[in-house]
Motif scaffolding. Sequence first.
Motif, PDB file in Angstrom:
ATOM      1  N   LYS A   1       0.838  -1.210   0.000  1.00  0.00           N
ATOM      2  CA  LYS A   1       0.000   0.000   0.000  1.00  0.00           C
ATOM      3  C   LYS A   1       0.869   1.255   0.000  1.00  0.00           C
ATOM      4  CE  LYS A   1      -4.437  -0.940   2.125  1.00  0.00           C
ATOM      5  NZ  LYS A   1      -5.256  -0.745   3.322  1.00  0.00           N
ATOM      6  N   ALA A   2       1.920   1.242   0.821  1.00  0.00           N
ATOM      7  CA  ALA A   2       2.819   2.395   0.904  1.00  0.00           C
ATOM      8  C   ALA A   2       3.521   2.628  -0.431  1.00  0.00           C
ATOM      9  CB  ALA A   2       3.838   2.189   2.020  1.00  0.00           C
ATOM     10  N   GLU A   3       3.969   1.551  -1.073  1.00  0.00           N
ATOM     11  CA  GLU A   3       4.628   1.678  -2.373  1.00  0.00           C
ATOM     12  C   GLU A   3       3.659   2.225  -3.420  1.00  0.00           C
ATOM     13  OE1 GLU A   3       6.525  -1.984  -3.467  1.00  0.00           O
ATOM     14  OE2 GLU A   3       7.935  -1.874  -1.793  1.00  0.00           O
ATOM     15  N   LYS A   4       2.415   1.741  -3.404  1.00  0.00           N
ATOM     16  CA  LYS A   4       1.419   2.214  -4.362  1.00  0.00           C
ATOM     17  C   LYS A   4       1.126   3.695  -4.152  1.00  0.00           C
ATOM     18  CE  LYS A   4      -3.193   1.352  -6.153  1.00  0.00           C
ATOM     19  NZ  LYS A   4      -4.418   0.567  -6.063  1.00  0.00           N
ATOM     20  N   ALA A   5       0.974   4.112  -2.902  1.00  0.00           N
ATOM     21  CA  ALA A   5       0.712   5.524  -2.598  1.00  0.00           C
ATOM     22  C   ALA A   5       1.891   6.400  -3.023  1.00  0.00           C
ATOM     23  CB  ALA A   5       0.428   5.697  -1.104  1.00  0.00           C
ATOM     24  N   ALA A   6       3.106   5.932  -2.768  1.00  0.00           N
ATOM     25  CA  ALA A   6       4.298   6.689  -3.160  1.00  0.00           C
ATOM     26  C   ALA A   6       4.374   6.822  -4.679  1.00  0.00           C
ATOM     27  CB  ALA A   6       5.551   6.016  -2.616  1.00  0.00           C
ATOM     28  N   ARG A   7       4.099   5.732  -5.384  1.00  0.00           N
ATOM     29  CA  ARG A   7       4.129   5.765  -6.855  1.00  0.00           C
ATOM     30  C   ARG A   7       3.110   6.771  -7.382  1.00  0.00           C
ATOM     31  NH1 ARG A   7       6.293   2.940 -10.455  1.00  0.00           N
ATOM     32  NH2 ARG A   7       6.777   1.163  -9.132  1.00  0.00           N
TER      33      ARG A   7
ATOM     34  N   GLU B   1       4.037  10.005  -9.611  1.00  0.00           N
ATOM     35  CA  GLU B   1       3.464  10.173 -10.943  1.00  0.00           C
ATOM     36  C   GLU B   1       2.772  11.527 -11.070  1.00  0.00           C
ATOM     37  OE1 GLU B   1       1.066   6.648 -11.330  1.00  0.00           O
ATOM     38  OE2 GLU B   1       2.770   5.460 -12.035  1.00  0.00           O
ATOM     39  N   ALA B   2       2.050  11.931 -10.026  1.00  0.00           N
ATOM     40  CA  ALA B   2       1.364  13.224 -10.048  1.00  0.00           C
ATOM     41  C   ALA B   2       2.369  14.369 -10.144  1.00  0.00           C
ATOM     42  CB  ALA B   2       0.495  13.384  -8.800  1.00  0.00           C
ATOM     43  N   ILE B   3       3.461  14.275  -9.399  1.00  0.00           N
ATOM     44  CA  ILE B   3       4.506  15.306  -9.441  1.00  0.00           C
ATOM     45  C   ILE B   3       5.170  15.326 -10.805  1.00  0.00           C
ATOM     46  CG2 ILE B   3       6.761  15.968  -8.523  1.00  0.00           C
ATOM     47  CD1 ILE B   3       5.746  14.892  -5.778  1.00  0.00           C
ATOM     48  N   ALA B   4       5.473  14.152 -11.351  1.00  0.00           N
ATOM     49  CA  ALA B   4       6.132  14.066 -12.654  1.00  0.00           C
ATOM     50  C   ALA B   4       5.263  14.688 -13.743  1.00  0.00           C
ATOM     51  CB  ALA B   4       6.459  12.610 -12.988  1.00  0.00           C
ATOM     52  N   VAL B   5       3.986  14.396 -13.739  1.00  0.00           N
ATOM     53  CA  VAL B   5       3.076  14.949 -14.748  1.00  0.00           C
ATOM     54  C   VAL B   5       3.012  16.466 -14.616  1.00  0.00           C
ATOM     55  CG1 VAL B   5       0.625  15.122 -15.383  1.00  0.00           C
ATOM     56  CG2 VAL B   5       1.671  12.893 -15.042  1.00  0.00           C
TER      57      VAL B   5
ATOM     58  N   LEU C   1       9.977   5.982 -13.245  1.00  0.00           N
ATOM     59  CA  LEU C   1       9.738   6.022 -11.809  1.00  0.00           C
ATOM     60  C   LEU C   1       9.893   4.634 -11.224  1.00  0.00           C
ATOM     61  CD1 LEU C   1       6.576   8.305 -11.751  1.00  0.00           C
ATOM     62  CD2 LEU C   1       8.960   8.974 -11.428  1.00  0.00           C
ATOM     63  N   LEU C   2      10.612   4.561 -10.128  1.00  0.00           N
ATOM     64  CA  LEU C   2      10.841   3.291  -9.468  1.00  0.00           C
ATOM     65  C   LEU C   2      10.612   3.483  -7.979  1.00  0.00           C
ATOM     66  CD1 LEU C   2      11.885   0.356  -9.643  1.00  0.00           C
ATOM     67  CD2 LEU C   2      14.150   1.284  -9.202  1.00  0.00           C
ATOM     68  N   VAL C   3       9.741   2.690  -7.409  1.00  0.00           N
ATOM     69  CA  VAL C   3       9.462   2.751  -5.982  1.00  0.00           C
ATOM     70  C   VAL C   3       9.865   1.419  -5.381  1.00  0.00           C
ATOM     71  CG1 VAL C   3       7.681   3.029  -4.227  1.00  0.00           C
ATOM     72  CG2 VAL C   3       7.547   4.352  -6.339  1.00  0.00           C
ATOM     73  N   THR C   4      10.661   1.469  -4.326  1.00  0.00           N
ATOM     74  CA  THR C   4      11.125   0.252  -3.677  1.00  0.00           C
ATOM     75  C   THR C   4      11.276   0.510  -2.188  1.00  0.00           C
ATOM     76  OG1 THR C   4      12.821  -1.466  -3.738  1.00  0.00           O
ATOM     77  CG2 THR C   4      13.560   0.786  -4.082  1.00  0.00           C
ATOM     78  N   THR C   5      11.386  -0.549  -1.436  1.00  0.00           N
ATOM     79  CA  THR C   5      11.575  -0.409   0.007  1.00  0.00           C
ATOM     80  C   THR C   5      12.882  -1.066   0.412  1.00  0.00           C
ATOM     81  OG1 THR C   5      10.320  -2.432   0.391  1.00  0.00           O
ATOM     82  CG2 THR C   5       9.095  -0.371   0.517  1.00  0.00           C
ATOM     83  N   GLY C   6      13.352  -0.716   1.583  1.00  0.00           N
ATOM     84  CA  GLY C   6      14.598  -1.274   2.105  1.00  0.00           C
ATOM     85  C   GLY C   6      15.532  -0.160   2.516  1.00  0.00           C
ATOM     86  N   ASP C   7      16.776  -0.507   2.799  1.00  0.00           N
ATOM     87  CA  ASP C   7      17.778   0.487   3.156  1.00  0.00           C
ATOM     88  C   ASP C   7      18.010   1.389   1.943  1.00  0.00           C
ATOM     89  OD1 ASP C   7      20.952   1.134   3.025  1.00  0.00           O
ATOM     90  OD2 ASP C   7      20.194   1.217   5.089  1.00  0.00           O
TER      91      ASP C   7
END
Length: 90
Positions: A9-15, A19-23, A33-39
């Motif tokens: 859910k967090a990754e989807k919201a971030a994406r 996307e809104a900012i990019a447009v 655009l690449l959204v990922t989690t981790g260090d």
Amino acid sequence: TIPTGGRAKAEKAARQKLEAIAVQRLDDIHPQLLVTTGDAAERVISIQSGLGCDLIVMGTHGRRGVAHLLLGSVASQVVRGAACPVLTVR
């Protein structure tokens, strides 16, 4: 630690936000655009290697002194570990 469903859910919201900012702000540029989690530093360096990027551009808070020592710096870790140049923007 974020549960797996929460992470998705967090990754989807971030994406969606990216996307809104990019447009809105990058109408002549077509970013990947690449959204990922981790260090953060590890992920940036790993992805840079996998994609064969020529340059990494990243923001930094510009912390100094004790705050930098205690909190560390993702940008500093990326600068030291990346196989390509890193441009940091305060």
